[in-house]
Design a protein around this motif. Structure first.
Motif, mmCIF file in Angstrom:
data_model
loop_
_atom_site.group_PDB
_atom_site.id
_atom_site.type_symbol
_atom_site.label_atom_id
_atom_site.label_comp_id
_atom_site.label_asym_id
_atom_site.label_seq_id
_atom_site.Cartn_x
_atom_site.Cartn_y
_atom_site.Cartn_z
ATOM 1 N N PHE A 33 0.800 -1.164 -0.166
ATOM 2 C CA PHE A 33 0.089 0.022 -0.144
ATOM 3 C C PHE A 33 1.009 1.224 -0.065
ATOM 4 N N ALA A 34 2.224 1.231 -0.112
ATOM 5 C CA ALA A 34 2.931 2.399 0.220
ATOM 6 C C ALA A 34 2.677 3.460 -0.816
ATOM 7 N N THR A 35 2.544 3.185 -2.071
ATOM 8 C CA THR A 35 2.184 3.987 -3.055
ATOM 9 C C THR A 35 0.733 4.284 -3.732
ATOM 10 N N LYS A 36 0.048 3.339 -3.049
ATOM 11 C CA LYS A 36 -1.235 3.413 -3.498
ATOM 12 C C LYS A 36 -2.373 4.391 -2.841
ATOM 13 N N SER A 37 -3.360 4.645 -3.513
ATOM 14 C CA SER A 37 -4.542 5.675 -2.837
ATOM 15 C C SER A 37 -5.644 5.383 -3.071
ATOM 16 N N ASN A 38 -6.563 5.644 -2.091
ATOM 17 C CA ASN A 38 -7.810 5.407 -2.506
ATOM 18 C C ASN A 38 -8.200 3.829 -2.758
ATOM 19 N N ILE A 39 -7.773 3.040 -1.780
ATOM 20 C CA ILE A 39 -8.263 1.611 -1.861
ATOM 21 C C ILE A 39 -9.067 1.255 -0.720
ATOM 22 N N HIS A 40 -10.290 0.465 -1.003
ATOM 23 C CA HIS A 40 -11.008 0.093 -0.053
ATOM 24 C C HIS A 40 -10.646 -1.220 0.316
ATOM 25 N N VAL A 41 -10.508 -1.577 1.775
ATOM 26 C CA VAL A 41 -10.126 -3.059 2.189
ATOM 27 C C VAL A 41 -11.066 -3.262 3.221
ATOM 28 N N THR A 42 -11.657 -4.477 3.030
ATOM 29 C CA THR A 42 -12.370 -5.452 3.872
ATOM 30 C C THR A 42 -11.810 -6.441 4.612
ATOM 31 N N LEU A 43 -11.610 -6.639 6.104
ATOM 32 C CA LEU A 43 -10.955 -7.290 6.782
ATOM 33 C C LEU A 43 -11.727 -8.210 7.573
ATOM 34 N N TYR A 44 -11.573 -9.629 7.237
ATOM 35 C CA TYR A 44 -12.087 -10.843 8.049
ATOM 36 C C TYR A 44 -11.204 -11.562 8.764
ATOM 37 N N ALA A 45 -11.402 -12.169 9.868
ATOM 38 C CA ALA A 45 -11.042 -13.082 10.761
ATOM 39 C C ALA A 45 -11.438 -14.343 10.794
ATOM 40 N N VAL A 46 -10.485 -15.372 10.404
ATOM 41 C CA VAL A 46 -10.907 -16.855 9.989
ATOM 42 C C VAL A 46 -10.234 -17.692 10.887
ATOM 43 N N ALA A 47 -11.184 -18.462 11.949
ATOM 44 C CA ALA A 47 -10.761 -19.438 12.792
ATOM 45 C C ALA A 47 -11.988 -20.411 12.696
ATOM 46 N N THR A 48 -12.449 -20.789 13.940
ATOM 47 C CA THR A 48 -13.795 -21.442 13.912
ATOM 48 C C THR A 48 -14.989 -21.109 13.319
ATOM 49 N N ALA A 49 -14.753 -19.700 13.183
ATOM 50 C CA ALA A 49 -15.811 -18.759 12.449
ATOM 51 C C ALA A 49 -15.016 -17.626 11.613
ATOM 52 N N THR A 50 -15.815 -17.157 10.751
ATOM 53 C CA THR A 50 -15.122 -16.005 9.950
ATOM 54 C C THR A 50 -16.108 -14.934 10.319
ATOM 55 N N ASN A 51 -15.313 -13.854 10.803
ATOM 56 C CA ASN A 51 -15.904 -12.773 11.342
ATOM 57 C C ASN A 51 -15.430 -11.453 10.507
ATOM 58 N N LYS A 52 -16.353 -10.839 10.185
ATOM 59 C CA LYS A 52 -16.143 -9.397 9.393
ATOM 60 C C LYS A 52 -15.646 -8.553 10.587
ATOM 61 N N ILE A 53 -14.294 -7.943 10.258
ATOM 62 C CA ILE A 53 -13.715 -7.142 11.467
ATOM 63 C C ILE A 53 -14.039 -5.602 11.138
ATOM 64 N N GLY A 54 -13.866 -5.257 9.636
ATOM 65 C CA GLY A 54 -14.182 -3.775 9.504
ATOM 66 C C GLY A 54 -13.782 -3.658 8.091
ATOM 67 N N ASP A 55 -14.364 -2.312 7.756
ATOM 68 C CA ASP A 55 -13.807 -1.670 6.465
ATOM 69 C C ASP A 55 -12.788 -0.597 6.548
ATOM 70 N N TYR A 56 -11.779 -0.426 5.734
ATOM 71 C CA TYR A 56 -10.775 0.549 5.853
ATOM 72 C C TYR A 56 -10.451 1.161 4.643
ATOM 73 N N ALA A 57 -10.245 2.669 4.555
ATOM 74 C CA ALA A 57 -9.849 3.197 3.403
ATOM 75 C C ALA A 57 -8.410 3.746 3.369
ATOM 76 N N VAL A 58 -7.743 3.015 2.567
ATOM 77 C CA VAL A 58 -6.154 3.253 2.523
ATOM 78 C C VAL A 58 -6.003 4.353 1.342
ATOM 79 N N SER A 59 -5.054 5.401 1.865
ATOM 80 C CA SER A 59 -4.801 6.302 0.940
ATOM 81 C C SER A 59 -3.352 6.717 1.357
ATOM 82 N N ASN A 60 -2.402 6.780 0.409
ATOM 83 C CA ASN A 60 -0.971 7.265 0.411
ATOM 84 C C ASN A 60 -0.273 6.414 1.338
ATOM 85 N N GLY A 61 -0.461 5.112 1.458
ATOM 86 C CA GLY A 61 0.130 4.294 2.382
ATOM 87 C C GLY A 61 -0.296 4.152 3.754
#
Length: 985
Positions: free
Chosen positions: A295-323
């Motif tokens: 992400f060092a040189t990227k801008s305006n990227i939408h990232v969705t994070l999930y955690a996977v173990a005995t269940a898969t849980n959505k952790i959150g959405d993140y807007a990444v800009s300029n690293g």
């Protein structure tokens, strides 16, 4: 006789870490149930022979371990291998000389190994566990004695900055005798020694190879061995070798110079982060460095994070800009690593979009990913132990790439996600060429190895490359008989690539995998390498011996003139005899006038006409059907652990303990009315339980557990106790998640898996019980208990026909003589369970393939079964009736008609008590810990007592008690036994 534990020698990663330091050989010794370093066992001698051509290498290591203590030692030598590496040779010293191992089906090898080991003999076995992880088991290391092990492995080398690198790690510790030889073929320039163990180790040109050698006594290597040599782009290096008289194996490898990379826009990204317990072993520093670079040189990227173990849980959405990824990394840092890995909980349609980055090791022990997303998946590996073939399948199937941070710099890895993958698209000329591997592949590290079979030489084939399905470049390769490999077994590389294509679909391809493993002597998920002590053992167990024993092997067979000792057999004949005995018992009128004398021997029943069914078949009006199941649990909410605390886990279906499936009432048998069962809550007295009891809420208790886990992370009984604590607090889903950690502690440890299975059955998590019992059956089909456990899990899941067939398979499979002696009498337990399915679900099962002599309705008022998870443990079942008459191994029949099955003094059990007609009064069920012959990683024995009222009658009730018993530590009655349940009619 007390059994001396086996030697299992451990943990080493002897393989190329091109950008990070590889691990060095480490011996771990078994002490008090755990493997740990032991300074009294040392590497006395090490010799290594290395052969390299192009980007492939074969390494043979010979290691001599010396036990300088006065005690016999037991250990384990395991080594996780990187992608593209396979073990193709194993030898062990027998009577002072190295003996080559031979390939055998893994289950057969384990059965033979354990059978011979019971005779205090020292066989050896090398096997592959989940992931690309190997382990060798050898026994024993005698006091002031030594053992020698030789292992050969093949690998593909990776390119770093235009150079191929070979890396052999060497510890900077003194070795009594050290030798090293290396040969690099078909390269015009002298190989560069980036690191070398001694200044005198230099390459000289001899023929078509550069060679170097070193021999030293009492030597401490200054460095490891690291060889680098340049590559010429698009210039294939090829070897051929005869395959019979009319074909040739060929191997060609080349460095690819892709055209200008095709940029790929990165706007949206989904990250799956494996936060199971084993996720703690990954290199998170390297993973986060990769994300920062990406992400060092990227801008305006939408990232969705999930955690996977005995269940898969959505952790959150993140807007990444300029690293700026601070919020994303913070969420990663705050992950709680807990529970098993269950890919089946990953939704097919993820809330985010764009490509998928999956940080994991590919070891999904609680459920598989069978619904891949319709977007490219990029698995990211940052741990030595991983299932590379499965992860590469995910990437190839979806159009992504496997990112191996063990072998790829983070800047190069980041570029893989921002450019279209350059692919090998296949071979254009295939008329005289067959069995080419890989069929297609992503070109990673600018290197590619292609193998196949040519029907004639010379022949020219054309390799095609491009982006997507468009051919951008063609490279001709000429195969010629002058390119002979000599004595180099290049056919093993061909077999290795064939296996890599088959292993992701193991269940469908297990026979082909076994066939290739045996033919080419490669260790696979179902093929092991074994060494036996004598030619007679090879004859007895029907295993083809190594060459040096072949003449003696044939002489023994000829001398016996066909009268070979039968080492393998099934339980069918014993089951027919036992059924006659059970029918006679069931048709006897009780109570008897006097109690049966103690230490009675079971009667031998003479053959007579078989009578099927103790009563008329049930009429339609007497058949009742009702189904009660627990709530089908839904996806957990977004928070990382809140779903567990709320008692729901996706993919874990919890069924009520009192739920009943369709039942068939048996006519002609009147079950006892009423009957109440009271199970005894056997609580742990471990000190940490006081901390748990002090918690004011479930959420607070979970935090307490995580804090305690810092001190008990590798202690199985800790997870067992804490899971039961949460279950008692009605937090069943959380209990399932916590006990699932046990399957993360050791690869392919059947004893740990059985512990989890018992609790899953108690908790009603039948779908996960089914998955784990199937895994144990795959690993240990040499035990009838494995078939039984899987069959009962199938029955818990309503799959009655398959359950019936699996129980019958337990009787018809062949086992070693030692195994049959150990488990003699198990047929009585299997017969009761087989006939219970036929009685209750007769309209839904087909018995046409089952021996009719084994079918007979045997409903009883009381049935108790005691199961345990460990071999070499002697547990005893005791049942006391209202007349105060005790039924146990010393008094196997009572005047009321109670009978107990054979006593299992050395094995997994189970033991069973039956009473056809209960009389009024109180009954007590107790267990007695009689003895054990070893301590294991799995901790103390886990016992499961199943108490059935009105068994096979159509009005059945089951209660389950699961507890751990270390040498009778849970005894709660004056006689030193453990009271587990009471029931009253």
């Amino acid at each position: 006789m007390k059994r001396i534990p086996r030697l299992l020698l451990t943990s080493l990663a002897l393989l190329p870490a091109l950008l990070s330091r590889a691990q060095v050989p480490v011996m771990e010794i078994h002490e008090n149930g755990k493997y740990q370093p032991d300074q009294t066992v040392e590497l006395q001698q090490l010799s290594a022979d290395v052969k390299v051509i192009g980007n492939i290498a074969t390494t043979t290591l010979r290691m001599r371990f010396y036990n300088r203590s006065s005690r016999l030692k037991e250990g384990r030598l395991t080594f996780p291998l990187p992608e593209g590496v396979s073990v193709s040779g194993f030898a062990l010293d027998i009577n002072g000389a190295l003996r080559k191992a031979v390939p055998v089906e893994k289950a057969k090898a384990t059965a033979v190994f354990e059978s011979i080991e019971r005779r205090q003999v020292d066989p050896g076995i090398l096997e592959k566990t989940e992931g690309n992880n190997f382990r060798t088991r050898v026994y024993p290391l005698n006091p002031n004695g030594a053992r020698t092990i030789e292992i050969t492995y093949n690998q593909e080398l990776r390119s770093v900055n235009g150079r191929l690198v070979y890396d052999l790690p060497l510890a900077q510790k003194e070795i009594g005798s050290f030798s090293l030889s290396a040969s690099v073929y078909e390269t015009p320039e002298v190989p560069q020694l980036v690191e070398k163990p001694d200044g005198s180790f230099v390459f000289e040109k001899k023929g078509n190879a550069w060679q170097a050698a070193l021999q030293k006594l009492d030597f401490t290597p200054e460095q490891s061995l690291k060889i680098a040599f340049p590559q010429q782009a698009d210039a294939p290096k090829t070897l051929v070798k005869r395959k019979g008289t009319d074909a040739w194996y060929f191997l060609t490898n080349l460095q690819i110079a892709p055209p200008a990379p095709v940029k790929k826009e990165l706007r949206q990204l989904t990250i799956l982060w494996d936060n199971s317990l084993s996720g703690l072993k990954r290199d998170h520093k390297k993973e986060k460095a990769f994300l920062e670079k990406l992400f060092a040189t990227k801008s305006n990227i939408h990232v969705t994070l999930y955690a996977v173990a005995t269940a898969t849980n959505k952790i959150g959405d993140y807007a990444v800009s300029n690293g700026a990824i601070g919020a994303l990394l913070k969420a990663v840092d705050e992950m709680t690593y807990d529970g098993a890995t269950d890919y089946s909980t990953i939704p097919a349609s993820l809330a985010g979009s764009g490509d998928v980055l999956f940080f994991t090791d590919g070891l999904s022990n609680f459920g598989e990913w069978d619904r891949l997303p319709a977007v490219p998946v990029y698995p990211v590996v940052a741990t030595p132990v991983a299932n590379y073939s499965k992860l590469r399948y995910y990437s190839n199937r979806t159009g992504g790439q496997l990112i191996n941070l063990n072998q790829t710099a983070v800047d190069v890895a980041a570029a893989q996600l921002t450019t279209q993958p350059y692919r090998f698209l296949g071979v254009r000329y295939l008329y005289d060429i067959g069995s080419v591997s890989p069929a297609t592949a992503v070109v990673t590290g600018s290197n590619l190895m292609i193998t196949g079979i040519a029907r004639k030489l010379p022949v020219t084939l054309t390799l095609q490359f491009g982006y997507g399905n468009k051919v951008e470049k063609e490279i001709p390769v000429t195969l010629d008989a002058r390119q002979t490999a000599g004595d180099w077994a290049i056919e093993t590389f061909w077999a290795q690539q064939q296996l890599a294509a088959l292993e992701p679909f193991y269940d469908q391809n297990k026979e082909a995998i076994a066939r290739l493993g045996k033919e080419f002597g490669i260790v696979t998920p179902n093929t092991s390498l074994i060494v036996l002590e004598s030619a007679a053992d090879y004859v007895k167990y029907k295993i083809a011996p190594p060459g040096e024993l072949l003449q003696e092997y044939k002489a023994i067979i000829k001398q016996r003139n066909g009268a070979q000792e039968e080492a393998w057999g099934d339980y069918l004949a014993a089951a027919r005899e036992r059924m006659e005995e059970l029918k006679e018992w069931w048709n006897t009128s009780y109570p008897l006038k006097r109690a049966t004398a103690k230490f009675t021997v079971p009667r031998v029943v003479e053959d007579r006409e078989v009578m099927y069914d103790a009563s008329p078949a049930p009429s339609q009006e007497h058949r009742k059907a009702r189904t009660i199941s627990g709530e089908e649990l839904k996806d957990v909410p977004a928070a990382n652990i809140s779903g567990l605390l709320q008692g729901r886990v996706a993919g874990v279906s919890i069924n009520g303990a009192a739920s009943k499936m369709e039942e068939t009432v048996v006519v002609g048998y009147r079950a006892a009315p009423g009957g109440k069962v009271r199970t005894i809550d056997i609580k742990s007295d471990a000190g940490y339980m006081k901390d748990m009891d002090a918690a004011i809420s479930t959420a607070a208790a979970y935090k307490t557990y995580l804090k305690l886990r810092e001190h008990y992370q590798t202690t199985p009984s800790f997870y067992f106790d804490i899971a039961n604590w949460f279950y008692d607090k009605k937090a069943t889903a959380l209990a399932v998640s916590i006990v699932s950690n046990l399957v993360e502690l050791e690869l392919e440890d059947a004893e740990l898996y059985k512990t989890v299975v018992y609790l899953l059955k108690k908790y009603g998590a039948y779908n996960k019980e089914l998955i784990l019992t199937k895994k144990v059956l795959d690993w240990r089909p040499m035990d009838p208990q494995s078939y039984r456990d899987y069959a009962l899990a199938l029955q818990d899941n309503g799959r009655y026909q398959q359950a019936l067939d699996t129980l019958y398979a337990a009787l018809t499979q062949t086992y070693t003589e030692e195994s049959r002696n150990r488990d003699d009498g198990i047929e009585e337990v299997l017969l009761m369970e087989l006939n219970q399915i036929v009685s209750r679900y007769n309209a839904r099962v087909n018995t046409s393939k089952i021996d009719k002599a084994l079918l007979y309705r045997l409903p009883v008022d009381i049935r108790v079964v005691l199961n345990w998870n460990m071999d070499n443990v002697d547990m005893d079942l005791h049942v006391t009736d209202p007349r105060n008459e005790e039924c146990y191994y010393g008094s196997k029949a009572t005047s009321l008609g109670g009978r107990i099955s054979d006593d299992f003094t050395d094995g997994f059990g189970p033991e069973q008590f039956l009473l056809k007609k209960a009389v009024k009064g109180k009954y007590q069920i107790k267990t007695n810990f009689f003895g054990e012959r070893r301590v294991t990683v799995a901790g103390p024995p886990t016992l499961m007592a199943e108490v059935f009222l009105r068994y096979a009658s159509g009005r059945e009730e089951r209660k389950i008690v699961v507890f751990q018993d270390a040498k009778g530590s849970n005894a709660n009655s004056a006689d030193g036994q453990t009271l587990v349940a009471e029931f009253e009619f």
